[in-house]
Design a protein around this motif. Structure first.
Motif, PDB file in Angstrom:
ATOM      1  N   SER A 134      14.897 -23.773  -9.617  1.00  0.00           N
ATOM      2  CA  SER A 134      15.685 -23.779 -10.859  1.00  0.00           C
ATOM      3  C   SER A 134      15.837 -22.395 -11.472  1.00  0.00           C
ATOM      4  O   SER A 134      16.655 -22.218 -12.387  1.00  0.00           O
ATOM      5  CB  SER A 134      15.041 -24.711 -11.891  1.00  0.00           C
ATOM      6  OG  SER A 134      14.907 -26.018 -11.392  1.00  0.00           O
ATOM      7  N   THR A 295      16.390 -30.061 -14.647  1.00  0.00           N
ATOM      8  CA  THR A 295      15.700 -28.875 -15.175  1.00  0.00           C
ATOM      9  C   THR A 295      16.694 -27.772 -15.498  1.00  0.00           C
ATOM     10  O   THR A 295      16.625 -27.141 -16.570  1.00  0.00           O
ATOM     11  CB  THR A 295      14.660 -28.362 -14.160  1.00  0.00           C
ATOM     12  OG1 THR A 295      13.709 -29.391 -13.894  1.00  0.00           O
ATOM     13  CG2 THR A 295      13.931 -27.138 -14.698  1.00  0.00           C
ATOM     14  N   GLY A 299      17.575 -26.344 -19.152  1.00  0.00           N
ATOM     15  CA  GLY A 299      17.384 -24.908 -19.366  1.00  0.00           C
ATOM     16  C   GLY A 299      18.631 -24.250 -19.908  1.00  0.00           C
ATOM     17  O   GLY A 299      18.561 -23.448 -20.854  1.00  0.00           O
ATOM     18  N   ILE A 315      12.854 -23.397 -18.937  1.00  0.00           N
ATOM     19  CA  ILE A 315      12.529 -24.178 -17.741  1.00  0.00           C
ATOM     20  C   ILE A 315      11.027 -24.167 -17.466  1.00  0.00           C
ATOM     21  O   ILE A 315      10.504 -25.105 -16.861  1.00  0.00           O
ATOM     22  CB  ILE A 315      13.324 -23.711 -16.500  1.00  0.00           C
ATOM     23  CG1 ILE A 315      12.910 -22.316 -16.065  1.00  0.00           C
ATOM     24  CG2 ILE A 315      14.814 -23.821 -16.736  1.00  0.00           C
ATOM     25  CD1 ILE A 315      13.475 -21.942 -14.690  1.00  0.00           C
TER      26      ILE A 315
END
Length: 438
Positions: A134, A295, A299, A315
């Motif tokens: 991520s 995620t 974020g 995150i």
């Protein structure tokens, strides 16, 4: 922008939507629907695929994603509602649920069953990988769309092809709810995927991916989003139909408590231990890609809305909270989260509908407020009942509403709220609604 980029974005969106629940619900439907399978699965596809793709298209029509959709009600409502949406589908429910299902179906069969220690060790590794993947959202299309999704497709194809040749079961007579109204029952079952809510988050990921590839025109963004959505819709529809068909064949093989048990038993019948491994690969990939997508979405949203927090800091927080809640166990997570989702889902649906028809009333905030308020009243009741709170004082009224038996009692109140808002808008200055137009 090349056509293959649109296809890869569609693949990415497929993987983000396709979590463990998307495997389990069609199988359960297939078992229960039996000989009424086809009308039931058609209803399921309309809501399980149609609503999420329509939501992605709605997000592409606005500049700032879900926050702008909700902002047409009121700026404060936009911040609160959208934050709750992201937290619910992210660290408080969606991500921990997916991690738990990934452990229970992908790892536990090989490690002696479900244990707290096993879950802890798994989630440590799992969320480290989620965090690393991520960190660079610009690579999400490459990582998920080009690599993980094809592997996921191949694993699913292996399971489906085996079912046609290695499963001899026959469809059974339908369960009660599918015997009289198979289409409408399947239609309602499609809500359980909760993908229409997730689409509020994933839509902005699609738009971001398009902009990074040089698409800047609002019309082209919408056009490309719809194209990518059609790729996703084709993949989801094919998988739902095939996985559901496995359920119809397994109905004659025994009694199962859940769709996950049906899939595990089917894989074992077809391939033995290799089948268990195949199911594990499918579930782990499905859960992992969904967790990464959620995620990244959380974020991007929170770092943009609250600029004091960097994307990396957000995150980090998301993965830590998700890790902690994951170790509560799947049953506990579902117990406290489902009531929240029951409350949020109808509100999300009416906001999407209003986005498409809002130009006919200049996106009047009064109509938005009337629709959302009365929808929220009914959905709050449903959520509190789901939570187990006594609501006897409101029960006679709510249960008497049309479509209440299908958990759609909010439809008529929403229409009434829209009509009331339309009347109020006549007594207000027309300029008030101009701020809410695209």
């Amino acid at each position: 922008m090349k056509k293959r980029d649109t296809v890869f974005i569609g693949f990415m969106l497929f993987a983000l939507f396709f979590g463990a629940g998307n495997l389990i619900y069609p199988v359960s439907l297939g078992m229960e629907a039996g000989t009424s399978y086809w009308p039931a699965i058609i209803g399921f596809v309309l809501t399980g695929v149609g609503l999420p793709i329509i939501t992605v298209a709605a997000i592409s029509l606005v500049k700032n994603g879900a926050i702008e959709l909700a902002g047409r009600v009121h700026p404060m409502f936009a911040i609160i509602f959208t934050s709750i949406i992201y937290l619910a589908i992210g660290p408080f429910f969606g991500i921990p649920r997916a991690a738990n299902v990934g452990f229970e179906m992908g790892i536990a069969p090989w490690t002696g069953g479900i244990t707290a220690t096993g879950l802890l060790l798994f989630t440590i590794v799992f969320f480290i990988l989620v965090f690393i993947t991520s960190l660079n959202p610009s690579k999400l299309v490459d990582t998920v769309g080009q690599y993980l999704t094809p592997v996921l497709f191949i694993a699913i194809i292996g399971l489906v092809i085996g079912s046609f040749f290695l499963l001899d079961g026959q469809a059974q007579p339908p369960a009660e709810k599918y015997s009289s109204q198979p289409f409408s029952s399947g239609f309602i079952e499609g809500y359980l995927t909760m993908d229409a809510i997730a689409a509020l988050a994933f839509g902005i990921i699609v738009i971001t991916a398009l902009r990074e590839r040089g698409v800047t025109s609002p019309k082209e963004i919408t056009y490309r989003s719809v194209q990518a959505g059609l790729v996703t819709a084709a993949g989801l529809t094919a998988v739902y139909i095939c996985i559901g068909w496995i359920g119809t064949k397994m109905a004659s093989e025994g009694t199962y408590e859940s769709g996950s048990m049906v899939l595990s038993a089917a894989a074992d019948l077809m391939y033995g231990n290799i089948g268990t491994l195949l199911i594990g690969v499918i579930v782990l990939l499905a859960c992992f890609t969904t967790c990464v997508g959620l995620t990244v979405a959380c974020g991007q949203f929170f770092s943009k809305r609250f600029s004091r927090f960097s994307y990396k800091a957000v995150i980090t927080f998301i993965t830590i909270v998700s890790f902690a809640i994951s170790n509560l166990g799947l049953n506990e997570i579902i117990a406290y989260s489902v009531p929240v989702l029951v409350f949020l889902y109808p509100i999300a649906i009416v906001l999407v509908i209003l986005t498409f028809i809002g130009r006919f009333f200049s996106h009047s905030p009064y109509i938005y407020r009337g629709v959302v308020f009365l929808t929220a009243v009914v959905s709050l009741y449903d959520g509190l009942v789901e939570f187990g709170l006594p609501m006897s004082f409101a029960e006679p009224f709510i249960t008497s509403l049309p479509f209440a038996e299908f958990s759609l009692g909010w439809i008529i109140p929403a229409l009434i709220g829209g009509l009331a808002g339309w009347v109020i808008s006549f007594f207000k200055a027309p300029r008030t609604s101009e701020r809410y137009q695209n």
